[in-house]
Design an enzyme around this catalytic site. Structure first.
Site, short mmCIF file in Angstrom:
data_model
loop_
_atom_site.label_atom_id
_atom_site.label_comp_id
_atom_site.label_asym_id
_atom_site.label_seq_id
_atom_site.Cartn_x
_atom_site.Cartn_y
_atom_site.Cartn_z
N HIS A 57 12.78 25.19 39.54
CA HIS A 57 13.35 25.73 40.77
C HIS A 57 14.64 26.47 40.41
O HIS A 57 15.31 26.15 39.42
CB HIS A 57 13.67 24.61 41.75
CG HIS A 57 12.46 23.96 42.32
ND1 HIS A 57 12.52 23.15 43.43
CD2 HIS A 57 11.15 23.97 41.95
CE1 HIS A 57 11.31 22.70 43.72
NE2 HIS A 57 10.47 23.18 42.83
N GLU A 59 17.64 26.33 41.54
CA GLU A 59 18.83 25.49 41.40
C GLU A 59 18.85 24.78 40.05
O GLU A 59 19.87 24.74 39.36
CB GLU A 59 18.89 24.42 42.50
CG GLU A 59 18.86 24.96 43.89
CD GLU A 59 17.46 24.96 44.50
OE1 GLU A 59 16.54 25.57 43.90
OE2 GLU A 59 17.29 24.38 45.58
N CYS A 87 15.45 21.10 47.81
CA CYS A 87 14.49 20.01 47.95
C CYS A 87 15.14 18.73 47.42
O CYS A 87 16.22 18.77 46.82
CB CYS A 87 13.21 20.34 47.18
SG CYS A 87 13.38 20.26 45.38
N CYS A 90 16.09 18.94 43.65
CA CYS A 90 17.25 19.79 43.38
C CYS A 90 18.53 19.16 43.91
O CYS A 90 19.58 19.26 43.26
CB CYS A 90 17.03 21.18 43.98
SG CYS A 90 15.72 22.09 43.12
#
Length: 153
Positions: A57, A59, A87, A90
């Site tokens: 992801h 992040e 999420c 993260c």
């Protein structure tokens, strides 16, 4: 979420650039930048498909790069700008990295881990809670995401 401070300068435009680049690569258009001292330290977009890695992801990739650049697993004094509410995975990485402030654009009522769902930062097991500011560039981030998924249908 908290109110913005006086003298605030947003870096969400850079995160949105990363989101657009991710979308152009066929990834879900989410972008993130990490900032310290008025300078971007790391910038990334989603790369889960490209890297065949469900943890890739924006992040997480930005945190990894900032830690590599700094030679430290801690990012105290750093801010993270991300186009979509993180999420739970993260959010946990943001806490572990000790990021000072999180700025995010669009809310994620389906998979968010900050304001909805797991609400990672509100758990007693969460060792570090960043200041959180939501809705920064949210309309543009939401439009990018909606456009991407409409194109997939």
């Amino acid at each position: 979420m908290k109110e913005q401070r006086d003298g605030f300068r947003s870096y969400m435009a850079a995160a949105l650039e990363e989101a657009r680049a991710a979308g152009a690569r066929g990834e879900v258009p989410v972008g993130a930048v990490i900032v310290a001292g008025g300078k971007i330290v790391a910038r990334e977009g989603n790369r889960t498909r490209e890297l065949a890695d469900p943890t890739a992801h924006a992040e997480v990739l930005a945190i990894r790069e900032a830690c590599r650049v700094l030679g430290s697993e801690r990012l105290g004094g750093h801010d993270l700008y991300v186009t979509l509410e993180p999420c739970p995975m993260c959010a946990a990485a943001i806490s572990a990295a000790r990021i000072d402030r999180l700025y995010y654009g669009a809310a994620d009522p389906k998979s968010g881990g900050v304001a909805v769902g797991a609400r990672v930062f509100s758990h007693p097991q969460c060792h570090h809670v960043p200041e959180v500011y939501d809705g920064i560039g949210g309309a543009e981030a939401e439009a990018l995401l909606k456009g991407f998924f409409q194109g997939k249908r």
